[in-house]
Design an enzyme around this catalytic site. Structure first.
Site, PDB file in Angstrom:
ATOM      1  CB  THR A  97       9.261  31.557 -26.449  1.00  0.00           C
ATOM      2  OG1 THR A  97      10.498  31.291 -26.191  1.00  0.00           O
ATOM      3  CG2 THR A  97       8.801  32.414 -25.345  1.00  0.00           C
ATOM      4  CE  LYS A 172      12.399  32.874 -23.833  1.00  0.00           C
ATOM      5  NZ  LYS A 172      13.690  32.961 -24.085  1.00  0.00           N
ATOM      6  CE  LYS A 240       7.254  34.154 -29.799  1.00  0.00           C
ATOM      7  NZ  LYS A 240       7.961  32.708 -29.638  1.00  0.00           N
TER       8      LYS A 240
HETATM    9  N1  LIG Z   1      16.473  32.930 -31.850  1.00  0.00           N
HETATM   10  C1  LIG Z   1      16.707  33.235 -30.734  1.00  0.00           C
HETATM   11  O1  LIG Z   1      17.624  33.802 -30.186  1.00  0.00           O
HETATM   12  C2  LIG Z   1      15.821  32.656 -29.581  1.00  0.00           C
HETATM   13  C3  LIG Z   1      16.296  32.491 -28.217  1.00  0.00           C
HETATM   14  C4  LIG Z   1      15.515  31.966 -27.384  1.00  0.00           C
HETATM   15  C5  LIG Z   1      13.886  31.419 -27.638  1.00  0.00           C
HETATM   16  N2  LIG Z   1      13.691  31.579 -29.027  1.00  0.00           N
HETATM   17  C6  LIG Z   1      12.158  30.912 -29.365  1.00  0.00           C
HETATM   18  O2  LIG Z   1      12.702  29.706 -30.028  1.00  0.00           O
HETATM   19  C7  LIG Z   1      11.683  29.378 -30.876  1.00  0.00           C
HETATM   20  C8  LIG Z   1      12.350  29.351 -32.248  1.00  0.00           C
HETATM   21  O3  LIG Z   1      13.237  30.666 -32.736  1.00  0.00           O
HETATM   22  P1  LIG Z   1      13.999  30.423 -33.930  1.00  0.00           P
HETATM   23  O4  LIG Z   1      14.961  31.738 -33.858  1.00  0.00           O
HETATM   24  O5  LIG Z   1      14.748  29.076 -33.970  1.00  0.00           O
HETATM   25  O6  LIG Z   1      13.074  30.973 -34.933  1.00  0.00           O
HETATM   26  P2  LIG Z   1      13.235  30.649 -36.617  1.00  0.00           P
HETATM   27  O7  LIG Z   1      14.572  30.449 -36.945  1.00  0.00           O
HETATM   28  O8  LIG Z   1      12.451  31.450 -37.390  1.00  0.00           O
HETATM   29  O9  LIG Z   1      12.510  29.057 -36.884  1.00  0.00           O
HETATM   30  C9  LIG Z   1      11.203  28.709 -36.518  1.00  0.00           C
HETATM   31  C10 LIG Z   1      11.278  27.333 -36.992  1.00  0.00           C
HETATM   32  O10 LIG Z   1       9.875  26.733 -37.105  1.00  0.00           O
HETATM   33  C11 LIG Z   1       9.396  26.374 -38.234  1.00  0.00           C
HETATM   34  N3  LIG Z   1       8.053  26.831 -38.296  1.00  0.00           N
HETATM   35  C12 LIG Z   1       7.383  28.085 -38.148  1.00  0.00           C
HETATM   36  N4  LIG Z   1       6.146  27.795 -38.363  1.00  0.00           N
HETATM   37  C13 LIG Z   1       5.768  26.583 -38.603  1.00  0.00           C
HETATM   38  C14 LIG Z   1       4.624  25.966 -38.943  1.00  0.00           C
HETATM   39  N5  LIG Z   1       3.635  26.577 -38.868  1.00  0.00           N
HETATM   40  N6  LIG Z   1       4.798  24.715 -39.258  1.00  0.00           N
HETATM   41  C15 LIG Z   1       6.114  24.090 -39.357  1.00  0.00           C
HETATM   42  N7  LIG Z   1       7.045  24.452 -38.932  1.00  0.00           N
HETATM   43  C16 LIG Z   1       6.837  25.938 -38.691  1.00  0.00           C
HETATM   44  C17 LIG Z   1      10.356  26.946 -39.150  1.00  0.00           C
HETATM   45  O11 LIG Z   1      10.442  26.090 -40.415  1.00  0.00           O
HETATM   46  P3  LIG Z   1      10.954  26.766 -41.880  1.00  0.00           P
HETATM   47  O12 LIG Z   1      12.338  26.549 -41.835  1.00  0.00           O
HETATM   48  O13 LIG Z   1      10.083  25.936 -42.666  1.00  0.00           O
HETATM   49  O14 LIG Z   1      10.419  28.173 -41.840  1.00  0.00           O
HETATM   50  C18 LIG Z   1      11.590  26.899 -38.490  1.00  0.00           C
HETATM   51  O15 LIG Z   1      12.194  25.653 -38.517  1.00  0.00           O
HETATM   52  C19 LIG Z   1      10.660  30.673 -30.921  1.00  0.00           C
HETATM   53  O16 LIG Z   1       9.566  30.472 -30.094  1.00  0.00           O
HETATM   54  C20 LIG Z   1      11.689  31.602 -30.200  1.00  0.00           C
HETATM   55  O17 LIG Z   1      10.676  32.908 -29.567  1.00  0.00           O
HETATM   56  C21 LIG Z   1      14.668  32.108 -29.867  1.00  0.00           C
END
Ligand SMILES: NC(=O)c1ccc[n+]([C@@H]2O[C@H](COP(=O)([O-])OP(=O)(O)OC[C@H]3O[C@@H](n4cnc5c(N)ncnc54)[C@H](OP(=O)(O)O)[C@@H]3O)[C@@H](O)[C@H]2O)c1
Length: 287
Positions: A97, A172, A240
């Site tokens: 997102t 979104k 965010k």
């Molecule tokens: N969680 C939800 O319910 C949900 C629902 C809909 C949409 N989303 C969206 O989907 C996306 C991911 O969400 P998530 O919940 O999966 O987040 P998350 O669990 O915090 O995972 C983030 C991922 O991105 C990686 N990452 C972050 N910064 C990075 C960087 N600078 N360089 C390389 N890798 C990086 C992290 O690696 P590390 O493992 O090394 O930290 C991890 O693999 C976000 O944009 C969020 O808004 C989330």
């Protein structure tokens, strides 16, 4: 059989990449924290690489799901990033997102180098990713979307091309605007019910069947009554997303008065220690 790379094994990316491997694709993953990529590789019998550049070698389609705009820039445009290793005609699908502006910028850049790009944020949360029933909102060209849509079926129950590049991110934003407003209404209603001494189980069972029913009521109503906020999508993330919607709203002249107020409420939740609480925690600040 398509060779696929998946960049970012967070709460969402980890199970999404797993569904792809289980669907029969040859998946190579990259994650900044390598131990997670190793764990994924053992769990799903797929490959992992130490850089995005190495992960995308010989891949026709690359999926990415990291945190925000800066993270996308870093994994796509960095020295060891996706762009440095892409094969000709490859397609990049960004599930992060992120802003519509970034999507348009990446779309242009990719096209100028002969690659395809789709901005494809998802809805459905952690459970949606784990159960393979996400909704995907896409922006890009029809021909590119129709190539990747059947692949996304591995973890999505519905994908829609909304329009040109950036339209997925705009859709979104609408999703986020709508759901936070629903959560606040539900929070006030349930808090009122508790103060009034109503049996909230009976209440939810009853009014969920009428005009006030919603996904939030069905899935979060009871946990909100228990003040239990450990169900996925975090307050930090929604703030965010709302910030991006506010910036877009300014450009297009859209009124988000009430949504801005709700963003202030989420800020209050953060001061209560709720950065990682799920978004139903709006009820926590109500007296
Ligand atoms: N969680 C939800 O319910 C949900 C629902 C809909 C949409 N989303 C969206 O989907 C996306 C991911 O969400 P998530 O919940 O999966 O987040 P998350 O669990 O915090 O995972 C983030 C991922 O991105 C990686 N990452 C972050 N910064 C990075 C960087 N600078 N360089 C390389 N890798 C990086 C992290 O690696 P590390 O493992 O090394 O930290 C991890 O693999 C976000 O944009 C969020 O808004 C989330």
């Amino acid at each position: 059989m398509k060779n696929i790379a998946f960049i970012g094994l967070g709460v969402m990316g980890y199970p999404m990449a797993g569904h792809l491997q289980k669907a029969g694709y040859q998946v190579t993953v990259y994650n900044r924290t390598t131990v997670k990529a190793q764990q994924w590789s053992e769990e799903f019998s797929g490959a992992f690489a130490l850089t995005p550049k190495a992960a995308v070698k010989n891949c026709e389609v690359v999926f990415c799901c990291v945190g925000n705009d800066d993270d996308v820039r870093s994994v796509i445009l960095g020295e060891q990033g996706v762009l440095a290793g892409l094969s000709s005609n490859a397609i990049l699908v960004d599930h992060t997102t992120a802003s519509a502006e970034l999507a348009r910028e990446l779309g242009q850049l990719m096209e100028s180098q002969g690659f395809g790009f789709v901005d494809a944020p998802v809805s459905g949360g952690q459970a949606g990713a784990e159960n393979g029933v996400l909704t995907v909102m896409c922006g890009g060209e029809e021909s590119i979307f129709s190539t990747v849509s059947p692949i996304m079926d591995a973890y999505a129950r519905f994908s829609q091309l909304m329009g040109p590049t950036g339209s997925g991110q705009l859709a979104k934003m609408v999703n986020q605007i709508c759901f936070v407003n629903t959560v606040q209404g539900l929070a006030e209603g349930l808090n009122f019910a508790q103060k009034a001494g109503l049996d909230t189980d009976k209440l939810i069972e009853t009014i969920a069947k009428g005009a006030a029913g919603s996904w939030q009521m069905d899935n979060r109503g009871k946990t909100m009554c228990d003040r239990s906020f450990d169900f996925g999508f975090a307050v930090d993330w929604v703030r965010k997303d709302l910030a991006m919607a506010f910036s877009e709203a300014e450009k297009i002249g859209a009124d988000l008065t009430v949504t801005k107020q709700l963003d202030g409420y989420y800020q209050e939740v953060q001061t209560l220690g709720g950065n990682r609480w799920d978004t139903s925690s709006l009820i926590a600040r109500l007296k």
